[in-house]
Write a protein that holds these residues in place. Structure first.
Motif, PDB file in Angstrom:
ATOM      1  N   GLY A  97       0.779  -1.231   0.000  1.00 44.71           N
ATOM      2  CA  GLY A  97       0.000   0.000   0.000  1.00 44.71           C
ATOM      3  C   GLY A  97       0.805   1.272   0.000  1.00 44.71           C
ATOM      4  N   SER A  98       2.065   1.202  -0.425  1.00 47.30           N
ATOM      5  CA  SER A  98       2.892   2.408  -0.414  1.00 47.30           C
ATOM      6  C   SER A  98       2.613   3.317  -1.607  1.00 47.30           C
ATOM      7  N   GLN A  99       2.077   2.760  -2.677  1.00 46.34           N
ATOM      8  CA  GLN A  99       1.810   3.540  -3.882  1.00 46.34           C
ATOM      9  C   GLN A  99       0.747   2.839  -4.717  1.00 46.34           C
ATOM     10  N   GLY A 100       0.379   3.465  -5.832  1.00 42.72           N
ATOM     11  CA  GLY A 100      -0.542   2.837  -6.776  1.00 42.72           C
ATOM     12  C   GLY A 100      -1.894   2.506  -6.178  1.00 42.72           C
ATOM     13  N   THR A 101      -2.453   1.397  -6.641  1.00 38.24           N
ATOM     14  CA  THR A 101      -3.789   0.998  -6.214  1.00 38.24           C
ATOM     15  C   THR A 101      -3.863   0.784  -4.711  1.00 38.24           C
ATOM     16  N   LEU A 119       1.394  -2.613   4.796  1.00 37.91           N
ATOM     17  CA  LEU A 119       2.696  -3.293   4.801  1.00 37.91           C
ATOM     18  C   LEU A 119       3.395  -3.026   3.487  1.00 37.91           C
ATOM     19  N   SER A 120       4.626  -2.506   3.572  1.00 40.04           N
ATOM     20  CA  SER A 120       5.425  -2.288   2.369  1.00 40.04           C
ATOM     21  C   SER A 120       6.898  -2.378   2.723  1.00 40.04           C
ATOM     22  N   ARG A 121       7.687  -2.686   1.720  1.00 42.77           N
ATOM     23  CA  ARG A 121       9.129  -2.766   1.920  1.00 42.77           C
ATOM     24  C   ARG A 121       9.722  -1.381   2.231  1.00 42.77           C
ATOM     25  N   SER A 122       9.154  -0.343   1.610  1.00 39.08           N
ATOM     26  CA  SER A 122       9.699   1.007   1.768  1.00 39.08           C
ATOM     27  C   SER A 122       9.280   1.683   3.067  1.00 39.08           C
ATOM     28  N   GLY A 123       8.167   1.247   3.619  1.00 42.71           N
ATOM     29  CA  GLY A 123       7.648   1.901   4.818  1.00 42.71           C
ATOM     30  C   GLY A 123       6.788   3.106   4.515  1.00 42.71           C
ATOM     31  N   ARG A 124       6.663   3.469   3.248  1.00 41.57           N
ATOM     32  CA  ARG A 124       5.792   4.590   2.880  1.00 41.57           C
ATOM     33  C   ARG A 124       4.336   4.166   3.006  1.00 41.57           C
ATOM     34  N   ALA A 125       3.515   5.100   3.457  1.00 41.05           N
ATOM     35  CA  ALA A 125       2.090   4.822   3.600  1.00 41.05           C
ATOM     36  C   ALA A 125       1.338   6.135   3.646  1.00 41.05           C
ATOM     37  N   PRO A 126       0.065   6.151   3.256  1.00 41.67           N
ATOM     38  CA  PRO A 126      -0.723   7.379   3.361  1.00 41.67           C
ATOM     39  C   PRO A 126      -0.802   7.863   4.808  1.00 41.67           C
ATOM     40  N   GLU A 127      -0.970   9.143   4.963  1.00 44.16           N
ATOM     41  CA  GLU A 127      -1.074   9.733   6.294  1.00 44.16           C
ATOM     42  C   GLU A 127      -2.290   9.176   7.025  1.00 44.16           C
ATOM     43  N   GLY A 128      -2.125   8.927   8.321  1.00 43.62           N
ATOM     44  CA  GLY A 128      -3.248   8.497   9.138  1.00 43.62           C
ATOM     45  C   GLY A 128      -3.478   7.003   9.192  1.00 43.62           C
ATOM     46  N   THR A 149       6.884  -1.839   8.110  1.00 40.72           N
ATOM     47  CA  THR A 149       7.959  -1.913   7.129  1.00 40.72           C
ATOM     48  C   THR A 149       8.563  -3.306   7.131  1.00 40.72           C
ATOM     49  N   GLY A 150       8.698  -3.900   5.955  1.00 42.92           N
ATOM     50  CA  GLY A 150       9.319  -5.213   5.894  1.00 42.92           C
ATOM     51  C   GLY A 150       9.040  -5.922   4.589  1.00 42.92           C
ATOM     52  N   ASP A 151       9.632  -7.088   4.464  1.00 42.98           N
ATOM     53  CA  ASP A 151       9.505  -7.922   3.279  1.00 42.98           C
ATOM     54  C   ASP A 151       8.240  -8.763   3.399  1.00 42.98           C
ATOM     55  N   ALA A 152       7.276  -8.489   2.538  1.00 40.25           N
ATOM     56  CA  ALA A 152       5.983  -9.178   2.625  1.00 40.25           C
ATOM     57  C   ALA A 152       6.074 -10.651   2.278  1.00 40.25           C
TER      58      ALA A 152
END
Length: 203
Positions: free
Chosen positions: A8-12, A30-39, A44-47
């Motif tokens: 869920g860090s980007q895209g759909t 959950l994403s490898r980069s740790g980026r996520a929408p605010e709120g 962060t980790g390898d899914a």
């Protein structure tokens, strides 16, 4: 509802997370980069690691997998989905929604013939990954739904889409905005009539 978005860090996936948050759900990404929408809660980790996936899905009411392929990695979608299935089985989470692709499995018949032939050539490797991913989902024993979009675009949401299950009459178009796909994925979470179903979707 507690919702976990895998990828869920980007895209759909990011759009699903935003829509779920705005609808009042508790959202974990959950994403490898740790980026996520605010709120939302970010893990962060390898899914593909079931322990990491378990940390993300534990306590959730629904899990959505929206991961794409990874450069230089074979069957990335399948590996992630299998880890998520293992994590869900270990934590008692039942509802799983997986973004696949139109053309996977038996869904080629939902495409016009020229587009069907083109996808077989151009998208052979991704479709092979999706086929294996779908097989894992079907064998999971979970309350699953497969959602198979046509080509994704960054166009604004229209609030309109068309869905077909294999065996229903008609064909789907060539594209759908990611924002519309995300809105549909959020609807699918609570639709018990779609458990054990695979649904194609386009504009």
């Amino acid at each position: 509802m507690k919702v976990t978005v895998i990828g869920g860090s980007q895209g759909t996936g990011a759009r699903v997370a935003e829509l779920a948050r705005d609808a009042g759900h508790e959202v974990t990404v959950l994403s490898r980069s740790g980026r996520a929408p605010e709120g939302v809660v970010s893990v962060t980790g390898d899914a593909t690691d079931p322990a990491v996936a378990r940390r993300a899905v534990e306590g959730s009411d629904a899990v959505v997998v929206t991961v794409g392929g990874a450069k230089g990695v074979s069957r990335q979608r399948t590996a992630v989905t299998r880890a998520v299935i293992t994590a869900m089985a270990g934590t008692g989470v039942r509802r799983l929604v997986v973004q696949s692709s139109l053309g996977a499995g038996d869904s080629g018949v939902q495409l016009p013939l020229p587009l069907r032939l083109l996808m077989k050539v151009v998208l052979a490797a991704p479709l092979a990954d999706h086929n294996e991913q779908e097989s894992a989902v079907r064998a999971s024993g979970l309350d699953w739904t497969l959602v198979r979009p046509t080509g994704l675009t960054a166009k604004p949401a229209t609030g309109r889409w068309r869905t077909l299950q294999v065996g229903e009459a008609g064909h789907l178009g060539g594209t759908i905005p990611r924002a519309d796909l995300a809105a549909y994925l959020l609807e699918v979470f609570g639709d018990e009539t779609l458990v054990g179903r695979a649904v194609g979707i386009s504009s």
